[in-house]
Design a protein around this motif. Structure first.
Motif, PDB file in Angstrom:
ATOM      1  N   LYS A 164      35.805  42.159  44.072  1.00 28.58           N
ATOM      2  CA  LYS A 164      34.471  41.396  43.038  1.00 28.58           C
ATOM      3  C   LYS A 164      34.583  42.777  41.939  1.00 28.58           C
ATOM      4  N   LEU A 178      29.206  51.918  47.600  1.00 25.24           N
ATOM      5  CA  LEU A 178      29.750  51.161  48.604  1.00 25.24           C
ATOM      6  C   LEU A 178      31.221  51.312  49.213  1.00 25.24           C
ATOM      7  N   THR A 238      33.696  43.081  49.397  1.00 22.17           N
ATOM      8  CA  THR A 238      33.508  44.492  48.253  1.00 22.17           C
ATOM      9  C   THR A 238      34.654  44.573  47.156  1.00 22.17           C
TER      10      THR A 238
END
Length: 400
Positions: free
Chosen positions: A212, A228, A209
């Motif tokens: 990203k 997240l 993550t």
């Protein structure tokens, strides 16, 4: 200097322009250099040593020595600093740091003033290596920058002085929960990176993550929407940009003071040419006990102190270099900076921090000024510090 009060902090921007760096380590008279150069100086001229505490200089020296001893495999930072010249060794750097503390502690035991503030003692016990700035790179960056203040300051770097910026940990208000005012979070590393070392995470970067999302996407709620990552603390968007720029946040939260330090970023380089709000680079944070400087990863970062800690080009100079900064200051009894009230003042500080801002940058150092609410507090305490300074790297004399 207002727009640059925290220019070039650890974890900030990348100086993308590059230049050939010439390094020499010879004895000669003062010269003019377009690229960086280092020369032995047998007759250094500097002012009264003041503005720093020997106790805090010793703390940073101890902490830096400990990092060097525990991280011999850190090829980026634990080395002699080949750019400076052949007379520098890592052993000599360590001896210099150890001598600082030996001197300070001996003076405390003897009940006498610190000799680290004594010009004659410093001259007698250290070799001086004068650092001349890489003006070619500074000029190249200035020519492509859209920030007029930044361009002016870079173009005006004197031939024989370095650009001296200052940074501080901003004192901010925050909340333990999201509110209408405190609507942006400092996030911990995302959940899918829990337990991964920095090296292990790098091998899985295509899946994680952290890599990203841009800063703008995080601000719009990309992490919050899918849960997240864990929010550590909540703040305003303006405060978030400040903390991302500075790398450290000191927050008043529910009546308590809490410290937060950058941990790992999204892999996007800082763009020297744009403002803080436009930066795509985003940092994930961790809560820490104090202000931290250099380190390969959060657990081994060096605890640093204000007024004695410098951020700079660790990759080329090597961690732990003791430096003497000399500059002109205005006597508070005078009104004009052009009057005879201009005096020379000097301080000792240690290279114990870095940042992307210093890649290929041998024209600048960044002094940790302290912790302040904002520009006015910072300026009131540090307005006497100029934008440029003479800089020497100090090494304990051999067999002295």
């Amino acid at each position: 200097m207002k727009n640059l009060l925290r220019t070039l902090r650890s974890s900030t921007y990348v100086a993308i322009a590059t230049a050939f760096v010439t390094s020499v380590f010879i004895t000669s008279s003062v010269k003019v250099f377009a690229a960086a150069s280092f020369e032995v100086d047998h007759q250094p001229d500097f002012g009264q040593l003041k503005g720093f505490k020997g106790s805090e200089l010793c703390i940073v020296a101890d902490n830096t020595q400990q990092y060097i001893a525990q991280n011999p495999d850190d090829e980026k930072a634990v080395h002699r600093g080949a750019v400076i010249g052949n007379n520098v060794s890592l052993e000599r750097v360590n001896e210099t740091l150890a001598f600082l503390c030996e001197t300070y502690r001996s003076d405390v035991r003897a009940g006498r003033p610190s000799r680290l503030h004594d010009k004659a003692f410093v001259k007698a016990n250290f070799d001086f290596v004068r650092w001349y700035p890489d003006k070619a790179t500074a000029t190249k960056i200035a020519s492509s920058s859209t920030n007029e203040v930044k361009s002016r300051l870079l173009n005006n770097i004197p031939e024989q002085q370095l650009f001296l910026t200052k940074y501080y940990a901003k004192l901010l208000d925050g909340s333990s929960v999201q509110t209408a005012t405190f609507d942006q979070a400092l996030y911990q590393l995302p959940f899918d990176e829990k337990g991964l070392s920095k090296q292990a995470a790098e091998l899985k970067k295509d899946q994680l993550t952290r890599y990203k999302y841009t800063r703008q996407e995080v601000i719009k709620g990309a992490l919050l929407e899918d849960k997240l990552a864990k929010p550590l603390v909540w703040m305003t968007e303006e405060a978030l940009h400040d903390v991302l720029l500075q790398g450290t946040g000191v927050l008043q939260v529910d009546g308590n003071t809490r410290y937060f330090n950058v941990h790992r970023n999204n892999g996007i380089a800082y763009d020297y040419h744009i403002g803080k709000r436009e930066q795509a680079r985003y940092w994930y944070f961790a809560e820490v006990p104090s202000i931290l400087g250099y380190g390969q990863d959060l657990p081994n970062k060096i605890a640093i102190k204000p007024q004695v800690s410098l951020a700079g080009n660790v990759r080329q100079l090597g961690l732990g270099k003791l430096m003497l900064l000399n500059y002109k200051v205005r006597d508070n009894t005078t009104q004009s900076v052009n009057s005879e009230g201009i005096n020379s003042e000097a301080r000792l500080a240690i290279l114990a921090d870095e940042g992307g801002a210093f890649d290929n940058n041998l024209f600048q150092l960044d002094l940790l000024a302290g912790s302040y609410r904002g520009w006015q507090d910072y300026y009131a305490a540090n307005k006497h510090l100029p934008d440029y300074a003479d800089v020497w790297i100090l090494l304990k004399k051999i067999n002295k």
